[in-house]
Design a protein around this motif. Structure first.
Motif, PDB file in Angstrom:
ATOM      1  N   LYS A 205       0.886  -1.145   0.087  1.00  0.00           N
ATOM      2  CA  LYS A 205       0.066  -0.162  -0.093  1.00  0.00           C
ATOM      3  C   LYS A 205       0.975   1.064   0.122  1.00  0.00           C
ATOM      4  CE  LYS A 205      -3.631  -2.295   2.407  1.00  0.00           C
ATOM      5  NZ  LYS A 205      -4.719  -2.067   1.681  1.00  0.00           N
ATOM      6  N   PRO A 206       0.325   2.290  -0.414  1.00  0.00           N
ATOM      7  CA  PRO A 206       1.289   3.518  -0.509  1.00  0.00           C
ATOM      8  C   PRO A 206       1.178   3.983   0.976  1.00  0.00           C
ATOM      9  CG  PRO A 206      -0.992   3.789  -1.327  1.00  0.00           C
ATOM     10  CD  PRO A 206      -0.757   2.343  -1.162  1.00  0.00           C
ATOM     11  N   ARG A 207       2.281   4.619   1.517  1.00  0.00           N
ATOM     12  CA  ARG A 207       2.458   5.182   2.826  1.00  0.00           C
ATOM     13  C   ARG A 207       1.321   6.152   2.988  1.00  0.00           C
ATOM     14  NH1 ARG A 207       6.415   2.783   6.138  1.00  0.00           N
ATOM     15  NH2 ARG A 207       8.323   2.011   4.437  1.00  0.00           N
ATOM     16  N   PHE A 208       0.593   5.892   4.595  1.00  0.00           N
ATOM     17  CA  PHE A 208      -0.356   6.735   4.688  1.00  0.00           C
ATOM     18  C   PHE A 208       0.030   8.085   4.712  1.00  0.00           C
ATOM     19  CE2 PHE A 208      -2.084   9.120   8.512  1.00  0.00           C
ATOM     20  CZ  PHE A 208      -3.083   9.024   8.305  1.00  0.00           C
TER      21      PHE A 208
ATOM     22  N   ASN B 220      -7.223   9.213  -5.540  1.00  0.00           N
ATOM     23  CA  ASN B 220      -7.915   8.355  -6.662  1.00  0.00           C
ATOM     24  C   ASN B 220      -6.820   8.139  -7.705  1.00  0.00           C
ATOM     25  OD1 ASN B 220      -7.539  11.063  -7.436  1.00  0.00           O
ATOM     26  ND2 ASN B 220      -9.548  11.453  -8.187  1.00  0.00           N
ATOM     27  N   GLU B 221      -5.587   8.065  -7.696  1.00  0.00           N
ATOM     28  CA  GLU B 221      -4.571   7.959  -8.713  1.00  0.00           C
ATOM     29  C   GLU B 221      -4.082   6.748  -8.597  1.00  0.00           C
ATOM     30  OE1 GLU B 221      -0.805   9.915  -9.168  1.00  0.00           O
ATOM     31  OE2 GLU B 221      -1.124  10.754  -7.232  1.00  0.00           O
ATOM     32  N   ASP B 222      -3.432   6.097  -9.615  1.00  0.00           N
ATOM     33  CA  ASP B 222      -2.731   4.810  -9.705  1.00  0.00           C
ATOM     34  C   ASP B 222      -1.536   4.920  -8.588  1.00  0.00           C
ATOM     35  OD1 ASP B 222      -1.046   2.675 -10.033  1.00  0.00           O
ATOM     36  OD2 ASP B 222      -1.998   2.293 -12.159  1.00  0.00           O
ATOM     37  N   SER B 223      -1.354   4.550  -7.466  1.00  0.00           N
ATOM     38  CA  SER B 223      -0.272   4.957  -6.791  1.00  0.00           C
ATOM     39  C   SER B 223       0.896   4.005  -7.061  1.00  0.00           C
ATOM     40  CB  SER B 223      -0.654   4.503  -5.036  1.00  0.00           C
ATOM     41  OG  SER B 223      -1.146   3.323  -5.232  1.00  0.00           O
ATOM     42  N   LYS B 224       0.990   2.999  -7.830  1.00  0.00           N
ATOM     43  CA  LYS B 224       2.301   2.383  -8.305  1.00  0.00           C
ATOM     44  C   LYS B 224       2.767   3.255  -9.358  1.00  0.00           C
ATOM     45  CE  LYS B 224       1.630  -2.595  -7.195  1.00  0.00           C
ATOM     46  NZ  LYS B 224       1.661  -3.727  -7.876  1.00  0.00           N
ATOM     47  N   LEU B 225       2.050   3.766 -10.255  1.00  0.00           N
ATOM     48  CA  LEU B 225       2.250   4.406 -11.319  1.00  0.00           C
ATOM     49  C   LEU B 225       2.995   5.912 -10.775  1.00  0.00           C
ATOM     50  CD1 LEU B 225       2.486   4.964 -14.570  1.00  0.00           C
ATOM     51  CD2 LEU B 225       0.158   6.043 -14.234  1.00  0.00           C
ATOM     52  N   ALA B 226       2.245   6.268  -9.839  1.00  0.00           N
ATOM     53  CA  ALA B 226       2.886   7.677  -9.282  1.00  0.00           C
ATOM     54  C   ALA B 226       4.435   7.451  -9.008  1.00  0.00           C
ATOM     55  CB  ALA B 226       2.008   8.001  -8.129  1.00  0.00           C
TER      56      ALA B 226
ATOM     57  N   GLY C 207       7.633   8.146   9.713  1.00  0.00           N
ATOM     58  CA  GLY C 207       6.875   9.018   8.636  1.00  0.00           C
ATOM     59  C   GLY C 207       7.748   8.912   7.347  1.00  0.00           C
ATOM     60  N   MET C 208       8.057   7.573   7.013  1.00  0.00           N
ATOM     61  CA  MET C 208       8.862   7.415   5.889  1.00  0.00           C
ATOM     62  C   MET C 208       7.849   7.709   4.770  1.00  0.00           C
ATOM     63  SD  MET C 208      11.423   5.748   4.605  1.00  0.00           S
ATOM     64  CE  MET C 208      12.116   4.259   5.293  1.00  0.00           C
ATOM     65  N   PRO C 209       8.183   8.306   3.704  1.00  0.00           N
ATOM     66  CA  PRO C 209       7.190   8.512   2.694  1.00  0.00           C
ATOM     67  C   PRO C 209       7.295   7.485   1.607  1.00  0.00           C
ATOM     68  CG  PRO C 209       9.123   9.985   2.425  1.00  0.00           C
ATOM     69  CD  PRO C 209       9.563   9.019   3.661  1.00  0.00           C
ATOM     70  N   GLY C 210       6.286   7.471   0.713  1.00  0.00           N
ATOM     71  CA  GLY C 210       6.492   6.636  -0.332  1.00  0.00           C
ATOM     72  C   GLY C 210       5.023   6.379  -1.210  1.00  0.00           C
ATOM     73  N   ALA C 211       5.138   6.269  -2.399  1.00  0.00           N
ATOM     74  CA  ALA C 211       3.885   5.825  -2.995  1.00  0.00           C
ATOM     75  C   ALA C 211       3.867   4.272  -2.967  1.00  0.00           C
ATOM     76  CB  ALA C 211       4.154   6.099  -4.744  1.00  0.00           C
ATOM     77  N   ASN C 212       3.311   3.531  -3.963  1.00  0.00           N
ATOM     78  CA  ASN C 212       3.300   2.193  -3.858  1.00  0.00           C
ATOM     79  C   ASN C 212       4.347   1.345  -4.216  1.00  0.00           C
ATOM     80  OD1 ASN C 212       2.050  -0.059  -2.943  1.00  0.00           O
ATOM     81  ND2 ASN C 212      -0.101   0.351  -4.074  1.00  0.00           N
ATOM     82  N   ASP C 213       4.269  -0.043  -3.987  1.00  0.00           N
ATOM     83  CA  ASP C 213       5.166  -0.650  -4.412  1.00  0.00           C
ATOM     84  C   ASP C 213       5.872  -0.390  -5.740  1.00  0.00           C
ATOM     85  OD1 ASP C 213       6.827  -3.075  -5.210  1.00  0.00           O
ATOM     86  OD2 ASP C 213       4.901  -4.335  -5.536  1.00  0.00           O
ATOM     87  N   PRO C 214       7.357  -0.134  -5.817  1.00  0.00           N
ATOM     88  CA  PRO C 214       8.249  -0.578  -4.646  1.00  0.00           C
ATOM     89  C   PRO C 214       8.575   0.744  -3.957  1.00  0.00           C
ATOM     90  CG  PRO C 214       9.570  -0.380  -6.838  1.00  0.00           C
ATOM     91  CD  PRO C 214       8.018  -0.150  -7.272  1.00  0.00           C
TER      92      PRO C 214
END
Length: 782
Positions: A597-600, A611-617, A657-664
């Motif tokens: 999951k993308p980071r909270f 509402n965006e594709d968090s992997k693509l982001a 509070g590590m940031p990040g979109a989805n995998d990886p």
């Protein structure tokens, strides 16, 4: 302290008699899970409860229930219903009686109906059918499409699917946000606003426990799996402990009450050598409800042994999708250097360590980059028993477990049974053991998570195993058993639980009990991963299968309330639903996030849109540092997770509070040193450490009941009480400072109430007032 003067009078009325011995039996491992009666009949698998069902020679049921046992005692069939909401069924094994709670079903028939407008196919999907539209069989009659099903009392989001297109129910104005910018309909089954009875812990002495309830005449109390004698006077219930309750080690008292409106919260009281435990210092790693769990994705955590670092040598793999070098030795080092002690974590969930392929598989070609992947995450096993040398050796794993246990930490391992990599010997030797990759209609059976729940493949190179085949069950349960036989693990996290038939979990749990738990007196805790309805999740949890699953519904509710700023009322209703299904002292995993999951903090801050594709982001742009307010919101989420019932599970990096979109992108290198963290990250880690300390030390958080005191759009307050101990939690997620007034529980002396996060408060009479800045919380303890 609790005001207990009224007990003096009750002592004189009741006298000082005690319960005689109970013939204690050990046929049931752990606390027997309640049996919820079916709508018509109920089938009980006897091995779910008893180590040797053949010795059960009689069953006592309420007079309104008839039963029969199969000739081999493998199944018990119950017919009929109970008059109240709760009762007890007794199983007799010679002179020992085992008592299991019976619960009346709360299911009601619900009919969906929509006017036909030339439709070819009408379906419904929602929380009541695991969002699987194919589970609804609509018929067209008299100009309407209708479908009926049995649904438990509660609240359920749903949508129609008409000729393949989602649409809201035009006849239902009740809607709720879906957390992604849209809305779902809300189905309300039963009287969800009915005021249910409450059951409180009140006082205890050496031989007796006192409870309090306005439904004192309907109390059922069990010591382990044996019913206890109770008496009541006014609203005080006396529970007699048997003279032989001083069995060495940990036992438990459980209690419930009920009325026509419903069932109360359950009470859980741990005993140490027969005495009520009121000090967390006596808890050990075997007390699972005292765990504060931390999820380690091994390859991205710490490289403790650079000599085993080896990337997959393939230019088609982007560096983000290749091995970084984290290993078992790195985790051992962080235990030894005190990192986990610093943040007050006492349980670790480790990602899989079995051998993964040496080459590249899979493909991302949806934007940003084009890349294949390595198996750095561990979920593509080509062996189910060999440790991947890039993570370490058997000796290093044993050292990790030894060091963890010396430091009072539990360790559970992620085990993958549902699927194997196509190069796994199990598939190479037995390709017929896999489910079909192609469906009868010609479609490829991949990622059909709900439609083909028990057969779908995750990818074309990862065959899902066919667990309707007994040979597959035997082989894969033996593989899982190997890990707890060879290594002193404290349990498993089971991947893709819902995609595996129930018989696998029954067989594995039976083997674990017979080979490990009973002969070695070891704890082997099992938590599953199931995305779906609570009913589906709960179907895997009982005495014969798993103790727990991750509560993804609560995670989604937390995202909505703390991340998207939706009303706390939605969070309240979702938490109550979890209590209804799993109990008030459940062991469900309450997550801050995970590797899928993308980071909270990134979603909340807006670096990735909801509402965006968090992997693509993550593949198309650099995801930067969150805004300051999002760090506050993350602390609110963690404060909630660490103070509600269940086992909090924090994904590595969420403590600061590590940031990040989805995998990886959500799997970045872990950071430990103060010099590597910003001031906001250092502050958040300090807050998490303090939260964790309260979580692991306060008996009221670990074993207390739960009561909401105030729930508004932006303000929420609840408390948890365990005898004279109490914890009060107050939230303000509004954009302005708030003075929050809370009506406190009666019967407590609040003069020693203490705050832990520096916000001013006062108590006048039975009213607590806390001054909270924007996006803040306070925790007060008594």
């Amino acid at each position: 302290m609790r005001k207990l003067t009224g007990l003096v009078v009750l002592f004189l009325i009741w006298g000082c008699s005690s319960e005689s011995n109970i013939n204690y039996g050990d046929q049931i491992v752990g606390l027997g899970s309640p049996i919820t009666l079916g709508y018509d009949s109920t089938v009980v698998t006897m091995e779910d409860y008893f180590m040797d069902p053949s010795t059960i020679d009689d069953v006592s049921t309420p007079s309104s229930i008839t039963y029969y046992l199969t000739d081999d005692n493998s199944e018990l069939v119950l017919k009929g219903d109970i008059s109240g909401k709760l009762d007890v069924i007794s199983f007799h094994d010679g002179d020992v009686s085992y008592d299991i709670l019976l619960k009346k079903t709360s299911k009601q028939e619900v009919t969906f109906s929509i006017e036909d407008k030339g439709y070819d196919l009408v379906q419904v999907k929602g929380e009541m059918n695991a969002w699987n539209p194919n589970a609804s069989d609509f018929k067209k009659e008299n100009g309407n499409w209708t479908f009926s099903m049995l649904v438990n009392e509660g609240l359920y989001q749903y949508l129609y699917v008409i000729d393949g297109e989602e649409m809201k129910d035009p006849s239902n104005s009740e809607t709720v946000s879906n957390g992604m910018g849209g809305f779902n309909n809300l189905l309300i089954v039963g009287n969800t606003d009915a005021e249910k009875p409450k059951l409180d812990t009140y006082d205890f002495s050496d031989e007796r426990v006192y409870l309090q309830s306005d439904e004192a005449d309907n109390v059922i109390a069990l010591w382990e799996n044996h019913q206890l004698k109770t008496e009541f006077k006014d609203d005080i219930i006396r529970v007699y402990l048997p003279e032989n309750s001083d069995l060495e080690g940990r036992t438990h008292i459980r209690a419930w009450t009920f009325n026509e409106s419903g069932i109360s919260n359950d009470v859980l009281i741990p005993l140490e050598n027969g005495k009520v435990l009121d000090d967390s210092e006596s808890l050990t790693r075997k007390d699972v409800r005292a765990w504060n769990m931390y999820f380690v994705l091994i390859d991205r955590f710490k490289d403790g042994n650079p000599s085993n670092t080896r990337k997959v040598d393939d230019p088609d793999i982007h560096p983000k999708a290749n091995y970084y070098g984290g290993d078992l030795a790195g985790i051992t080092q962080k235990i030894k250097d005190g990192y986990f002690e610093k943040i007050n974590v006492n349980a670790l969930w480790l990602s899989p360590i079995s051998q993964n392929p040496e080459d590249a598989w899979g493909l991302w070609d949806k934007g940003g980059v084009k890349t294949k992947f390595s198996g750095y995450h561990g979920y593509w096993p080509i062996s189910s028993s060999k440790i991947d040398d890039r993570f370490g050796t058997s000796e290093e794993f044993k050292e990790l477990l030894s060091v963890a246990h010396e430091n009072g930490m539990a360790v559970i391992l992620d085990y993958v049974a549902n699927h194997v990599h196509k190069n796994h010997p199990v598939y190479q030797r037995n390709p017929e053991w896999a489910t079909d990759l192609y469906l009868p209609d010609g479609r490829m059976n991949t990622e059909l998570w709900d439609e083909q729940r028990l057969t779908t493949w995750f990818d074309t190179f990862m065959p899902s195993l066919d667990f309707s085949n007994p040979e597959v069950i035997e082989t894969m349960t033996d593989s899982a058993l190997f890990w707890v036989e060879e290594y002193e693990l404290d349990g498993f996290r089971h991947d893709a639980t819902k995609h595996i038939q129930l018989e696998f979990w029954r067989t594995l749990t039976r083997k674990v009990k017979e080979e490990i738990v009973v002969p070695e007196n070891r704890q082997v805790f099992q938590v599953g991963e199931t995305y779906g309805s609570r009913e589906l999740v709960a179907s895997y949890i009982n005495s014969g299968m798993l103790e727990s699953q991750f509560d993804f519904s609560m995670y989604d509710a937390g995202l909505n309330a703390f991340g998207q700023d939706l009303s706390f009322e939605g969070l309240q209703s979702q938490l109550q639903e979890s209590f209804n299904y799993f109990g008030y002292h459940n062991m469900m995993g309450v997550i801050s996030g995970n590797h899928d999951k993308p980071r909270f903090i990134t979603l909340t801050s807006g670096e990735v849109k909801w509402n965006e594709d968090s992997k693509l982001a993550g593949w198309t742009r650099e995801i930067g540092s969150p805004q300051a307010f999002a760090y506050d919101r993350l602390s609110l989420l963690l404060a909630f997770n660490l103070t509600i019932p269940g086992i909090p599970v924090t994904y590595m990096g969420d403590e600061f509070g590590m940031p990040g979109a989805n995998d990886p992108d959500n799997r970045r290198w872990m950071r430990f040193e103060d010099s590597e963290l910003s001031q906001l990250e250092l502050r958040n880690r300090s807050i998490y450490s303090k939260l964790s300390e309260l979580r692991t030390s306060e008996m009221s958080i670990l074993f207390g009941d739960f009561q909401f005191h105030k729930v508004e759009d932006d303000v929420m307050a609840y408390s948890r009480a365990y005898f004279a101990q109490q914890t009060i939690v107050v939230f303000n997620k509004s954009k302005t400072q708030q003075q929050v007034s809370v009506d406190l529980r009666p019967g407590f002396d609040y003069s020693s109430l203490a705050n832990h996060f520096g916000n001013s408060f006062s108590v006048e009479g039975n009213t607590l007032t806390v001054t909270l800045p924007s996006n803040s919380f306070e925790i007060l303890t008594l």
